[in-house]
Enzyme design. Structure first.
Site, PDB file in Angstrom:
ATOM      1  N   TRP A 203       5.503  -5.655  -1.707  1.00 37.29           N
ATOM      2  CA  TRP A 203       6.223  -4.663  -2.510  1.00 37.29           C
ATOM      3  C   TRP A 203       5.723  -3.247  -2.218  1.00 37.29           C
ATOM      4  CZ3 TRP A 203       3.950  -1.666  -6.531  1.00 37.29           C
ATOM      5  CH2 TRP A 203       4.855  -0.873  -7.234  1.00 37.29           C
ATOM      6  N   HIS A 204       4.431  -3.111  -1.878  1.00 34.41           N
ATOM      7  CA  HIS A 204       3.868  -1.785  -1.638  1.00 34.41           C
ATOM      8  C   HIS A 204       4.325  -1.185  -0.314  1.00 34.41           C
ATOM      9  CE1 HIS A 204       1.095  -3.110  -4.831  1.00 34.41           C
ATOM     10  NE2 HIS A 204       0.910  -1.830  -5.057  1.00 34.41           N
ATOM     11  N   GLY A 205       4.828  -2.002   0.583  1.00 33.39           N
ATOM     12  CA  GLY A 205       5.313  -1.461   1.844  1.00 33.39           C
ATOM     13  C   GLY A 205       5.490  -2.543   2.891  1.00 33.39           C
TER      14      GLY A 205
END
Length: 357
Positions: A203-205
């Site tokens: 989700w962060h990248g």
């Protein structure tokens, strides 16, 4: 190029759709209320993640103006400014200097840089959350608490109940429990823990570094759960300080994958930590800034663990100040002095870390 805040309001939209689908929430008939829930500006770009179940009822029954805790809201904003401008931005100077050139730094510099980033991301992100909570309160809305002194955690499961609480709860409700949680059996529980943390990392990248970071947290959660299952009475209370230090160390090591631009840089950094080498030394001012910030954060955690275990305790304390004109005047002077000191001791401004996500 992506729309600002897309990850946060996507999570909020999913929570609304799923809760309505499961009949845990009545559909919102007022489209403007739904838009306000989705686009509420204080937490739009970096959280905390707010579910429709907690926010929409506040729109229907707004907090009366005279009941808005202005003192507490002001305190939260000042606390957030202090964490960001004085602590996080000073620590960022050290961590940025080290993470740009990990192959050229001394072992001592790499350790200081790692711990600097660990403290920086906490002060930066929790500082933003404090400001968002305070600003929302001034409009009569309560946002969920997102950090609860996470570096006092005595284990990785406890860490994720204290760090980015709104994300942890979202992942637990909408992914972990949906996968079966711990109801199916031990090995399915381990699988679910790993998948949830790997997805949380992704989700962060879209980077292997984030996948590794999330997956390693998943593995640590599995190992911790297995140890507790096999040896339920083997962790006496007096070992808690050792467990806190161990948890902080492992969490800080994993932040290297979170901060580094690629896997090669991450592995180079880790190698430098455990194989003594010579190279660039940190400037003296950076080392001193790290020590000052580390001391301030340690004192804040220790003090908070005794007197301010959650926001309700703080709120009750500030309520007492609102009943006296003399205390109101003193509070106003303290606010003015605090703002002056924050400006005087602030570092060069840096963007918030979580604006990237």
């Amino acid at each position: 190029m992506l729309p600002v805040g897309i990850s946060f309001y996507t999570f909020q939209s999913i929570s609304y759709v799923v809760d309505v689908y499961k009949r845990e929430l009545e559909p919102e008939r007022n489209f403007l209320s739904y838009l306000l829930f989705l686009c509420f500006f204080p937490q739009l770009v970096a959280g905390p993640i707010v579910t429709a179940k907690t926010f929409l009822p506040q729109i229907r029954r707004p907090l009366p103006f005279l009941r808005i805790p202005i003192f507490f809201a002001t305190f939260l904003i000042l606390l957030g400014l202090f964490k960001k401008m004085v602590l996080a931005d000073h620590l960022a100077e050290t961590s940025d200097f080290v993470f740009v050139r990990p192959a050229e730094m001394t072992t001592k510099g790499l350790w200081i840089g790692m711990f600097s980033y660990s403290l920086q991301i906490y002060c930066d992100f929790s500082g933003y959350t404090d400001i968002a909570q305070g600003a929302a309160l001034l409009f009569g809305f309560r946002l969920p608490e997102n950090f609860r002194m996470p570096y006092l955690s005595a284990g990785f499961s406890e860490f994720w109940t204290r760090w980015h609480i709104s994300l942890s709860q979202w992942l637990k409700k909408y992914i972990y429990i949906s996968l079966g949680g711990n109801r199916i059996g031990r090995y399915f529980t381990y699988r679910n823990l790993f998948l949830v943390m790997a997805i949380g990392g992704l989700w962060h990248g879209a980077s292997w570094n984030f996948v590794i970071w999330g997956s390693c947290h998943g593995i640590l959660l599995i190992l911790e759960r297995w140890v507790i299952t096999q040896f339920p009475n083997s962790l006496p209370t007096f070992l808690r300080p050792v467990r806190i230090l161990g948890t902080f160390l492992f969490v800080s090591l994993l932040w290297i994958f979170f901060r580094s631009p690629d896997i090669t840089s991450s592995l180079c950094y880790l190698q430098g930590l455990f194989i003594k080498k010579e190279g660039f030394s940190l400037p003296y001012t950076f080392e001193m800034n790290f020590l000052y910030c580390f001391f301030a954060i340690s004192i804040g955690h220790i003090w908070g663990s005794f007197y301010f275990k959650d926001n309700k305790q703080l709120l009750n304390g500030f309520r007492k100040w609102e009943n006296s004109l003399g205390k109101i005047a003193i509070f106003g002077v303290l606010v003015a002095i605090s703002l002056i000191l924050i400006v005087l001791f602030s570092a060069d401004s840096k963007p918030f870390v979580y604006f990237v996500f």
